[in-house]
Design an enzyme around this catalytic site. Structure first.
Site, mmCIF file in Angstrom:
data_model
loop_
_atom_site.group_PDB
_atom_site.id
_atom_site.type_symbol
_atom_site.label_atom_id
_atom_site.label_comp_id
_atom_site.label_asym_id
_atom_site.label_seq_id
_atom_site.Cartn_x
_atom_site.Cartn_y
_atom_site.Cartn_z
ATOM 1 N N GLU A 105 60.944 28.734 31.285
ATOM 2 C CA GLU A 105 60.512 27.353 31.509
ATOM 3 C C GLU A 105 59.010 27.276 31.740
ATOM 4 O O GLU A 105 58.314 26.433 31.158
ATOM 5 C CB GLU A 105 61.263 26.786 32.714
ATOM 6 C CG GLU A 105 60.790 25.453 33.237
ATOM 7 C CD GLU A 105 61.457 25.102 34.551
ATOM 8 O OE1 GLU A 105 60.936 25.488 35.623
ATOM 9 O OE2 GLU A 105 62.524 24.467 34.508
ATOM 10 N N ASP A 282 66.792 25.369 26.890
ATOM 11 C CA ASP A 282 65.894 24.233 27.079
ATOM 12 C C ASP A 282 64.434 24.663 27.043
ATOM 13 O O ASP A 282 63.560 23.901 26.613
ATOM 14 C CB ASP A 282 66.206 23.509 28.385
ATOM 15 C CG ASP A 282 65.872 24.322 29.624
ATOM 16 O OD1 ASP A 282 66.139 25.547 29.640
ATOM 17 O OD2 ASP A 282 65.356 23.738 30.593
#
Length: 689
Positions: A105, A282
């Site tokens: 991330e 993600d």
């Protein structure tokens, strides 16, 4: 180029003007400032502006000021290698259990931040460098995944059931359960000339605090200095970070017990030294999202060639990211009940066409052992979906991956993602948890009456239950920001329908007061379930409800929310959304300090330093620093290095009955989210004319 639902909104309401690479909606959207003391309560419909004529350029200037703080070596956001830490501060326990770990991330946020910097300055060197940094340190190299050549796509992995309680681990492998074919492996190896996976692992011990020391290029470095691939979560949805045993991604049995750490998680007849990595989809998708904008902005500047090589790598990353679409054991998607009864998948019928929570791959360290495996995930959370990335990977010629079926896969996924949001939208407007293809992670029978989405069951809090994965508002802001970008670019009517209702729900829950005062939703409470999905006649979900249980001053989430509202306002001319975005940005800037933007946080959850970590009877081993891992071990006892942290006395006092400690944290992702939102506002609304 694929054409999706509806056509873009007519140009009479969405006229676009391009000036020096910036997009300005010239119909219906007025740049605004907020007078002190104004409380915002919007309805998602256009409203009179609070003040006309603001110079939106101020937000770009504030972007550059915050960018300089983030990049200043003295402020501590980066390691000596240039890797972004999870946070400047070290004593912080969230998904990473130490502040100087990092995540995929954080790398993706760095790439996005540098793309925005290129848009503002025209300098694309930092963007290209950020991708190269990620590729060097967070994508395992060939030496880190040495036995992929032995992988058999017709037998991807051996089944092991998941459990809702860590005490039910280790889980027994069961070779009698049929698993499906992997339809991607041969296509990818043919396209790229390698059996290795081009994807990020999710967690890294940047300062080698634990001491596993498996630096990229030296997979079992054993106390070598430098970044180390590690993992934590392995034992079902009830295993919070406070109940994990951190372990090396390359386990050569140097640490842990007789079999390293393997027999904490998997019950097998015999154990072999091995490597294994887990991808957080993600993050890879966010990197693709950033590359899409970098390509758009550089092209508008007449400098597309400056980013072309990096954008091509983003397309490759998106090619491998398709593994996130697949059921964990490549079983057939839809009404999948019973480990032995649920059919093994064949071809693409094991694809959920959503971005699941993870995919993973591993194999033997001993090249003569000759085995490797790959799995997907059966759990799909709305918060991980990225329709902008799917749009880029299926519509942008610079980003459509080279594999023959990749563009079509991502086009199908794009449609499925937008439908997923609509299926999960509550009566009020918030987006609920998700769906799974394997009830309880064991292909169990779900409760009678559980609603479905293309045969997958509604899951109120997919993946983790402590705390529930559907309660943090940050997932709403992150995911709807991507949907708003997609809507801005495409005009997809169904995406607009979802956003209209979501924004109308959010705006009354946001307040902006004097100076640094603001509040946004924090904790959500859910009840009911959506209607079973009918794409031809979607239900109204009148039985699915959400309430905002608490509000907070989470600066990173506020930045993401401002970004989402900015794109929505630019796409629709909604001045209430634009006012709220500007008000949040003003409040965030008012919370600036020497290191960035931050507010004080009380951490009552730090009482869980004393939580017991489940260790099965008979296991005895040690961490690299000598901390003993055995039944009765606690989060703190296997992380004794925390006792040397300068902030430990506050936690110790709390554990001894004192007040909960308070800290002011500077998370890298949060600073990047705020900076990106500042530049976004000027990019969308700044009038240079």
């Amino acid at each position: 180029m694929r054409v999706h639902r509806g056509s873009p909104v007519e140009t009479s309401t969405r006229a676009r003007s391009r000036k020096k690479g910036r997009r300005l909606w010239v119909a219906g959207a007025v740049a605004l400032s907020l007078p002190l003391g104004l409380t915002l309560a919007g309805s998602g419909t256009a409203a009179p502006s609070a003040a006309d004529g603001i110079d939106a350029q101020q937000y770009e200037d504030q972007f550059l000021e915050l960018y300089d703080k983030i990049k200043d070596p003295a402020n501590g956001y980066f390691s000596p290698e240039g890797i972004p830490y999870h946070a400047v501060e070290t004593l912080i326990v969230e998904a990473p259990d130490h502040g100087h770990e990092t995540t995929s991330e954080a790398y993706s946020y760095l790439i996005w931040l540098e793309a925005q910097y290129g848009q503002v300055t025209g300098d694309w060197g930092p963007f290209n460098d950020s991708w190269a940094l990620m590729e060097e340190y967070m994508i395992p190299g060939a030496v880190d995944q040495p036995t992929n050549s032995f992988y058999d796509p017709s037998s991807p992995a051996t089944y092991a059931p998941e459990s809702n309680d860590p005490s039910n681990y280790p889980a027994a492998l069961d070779g009698n359960v049929p698993v499906g074919d992997d339809p991607l492996a041969n296509e990818l190896s043919s396209t790229y000339g390698t059996d290795d996976i081009y994807a990020m692992h999710w967690l890294q011990d940047v300062d080698n605090v634990y001491g596993y020391g498996n630096t990229p290029g030296d997979p079992c470095g054993n106390n070598a200095d430098g970044p180390s691939f590690i993992n934590t979560f392995q034992r079902g949805p009830q295993e919070s970070v406070w109940e994990t045993v951190p372990h090396p991604s390359c386990d050569d049995f140097t640490f842990g017990g007789e079999n390293g750490y393997l027999d904490l998680f998997t019950d097998d007849a015999a154990y072999a030294t091995q490597w294994r990595y887990t991808n957080a989809p993600d993050a890879d998708a966010r990197a693709v999202q950033a590359a899409y904008w970098a390509n758009q902005w550089a092209t508008e500047q007449g400098n597309q060639g400056a980013v072309a090589d990096t954008v091509a790598k983003a397309a490759e990353l998106g090619d491998y990211l398709r593994y996130s679409m697949y059921d964990k054991y490549f079983k057939q998607v839809g009404e999948c009940v019973g480990p032995t009864q649920c059919p093994a998948g064949n071809g693409k019928n094991s694809s959920q066409y959503l971005m699941s929570w993870y995919f993973a791959w591993g194999g033997a360290l001993d090249a003569s052992a000759g085995w490797a495996w790959r799995i997907g995930s059966s759990f799909n959370h709305f918060g991980y979906q990225n329709p902008l990335a799917a749009y880029a990977l299926s519509n942008d010629s610079a980003l459509i991956p080279d594999s023959p079926t990749a563009g079509d896969d991502w086009g199908t996924s794009l449609d499925r993602m937008v439908e997923f949001y609509r299926w999960l939208q509550s009566d009020e407007g918030g987006i609920a948890g998700g769906a799974n293809n394997s009830w309880d992670g064991a292909y169990a029978q779900p409760p009678a009456g559980t609603s479905t989405f293309y045969g997958m069951w509604y899951d109120e809090d997919p993946v983790y239950h402590d705390p529930p994965s559907n309660e943090w508002f940050g997932m709403q802001a992150w995911s709807m920001q991507r949907l708003a970008e997609y809507y801005y670019e495409s005009g997809d009517a169904l995406a607009g329908e979802v956003l209209d209702k979501w924004v109308a729900w959010v705006l009354p829950e946001v307040t902006v007061g004097n100076g640094a005062d603001f509040a946004i939703p924090s904790t959500l409470s859910w009840s009911g379930q959506p209607d079973t999905w009918n794409p031809d006649n979607p239900g109204d979900n009148s039985d699915l409800h959400v309430t905002v249980a608490s509000h907070s001053q989470d600066v990173g989430v506020a930045g993401s929310l401002a970004n989402a509202l900015s794109f929505y306002a630019a796409a629709t001319g909604d001045t209430a959304a634009q006012e709220t975005a500007a008000g949040l940005l003003d409040a965030l800037v008012a919370n600036s300090d020497d290191l960035g933007v931050a507010t004080e946080e009380e951490r009552t959850d730090f009482g869980r330093f004393d939580d017991e970590v489940y260790v099965p009877a008979g296991f005895s081993g040690t961490m690299p620093n000598g901390d003993v891992v055995e039944p009765g071990s606690t989060f703190e006892s296997i992380r004794s290095f925390y006792h040397d942290d300068p902030n430990w006395p506050q936690v110790e006092e709390y554990l001894n009955g004192g007040d909960a400690p308070t800290f002011t944290y500077h998370r890298f992702w949060a600073q990047a989210d705020i900076a990106i939102a500042l530049a976004t506002y000027t990019n969308l609304f700044g009038d240079e004319g």
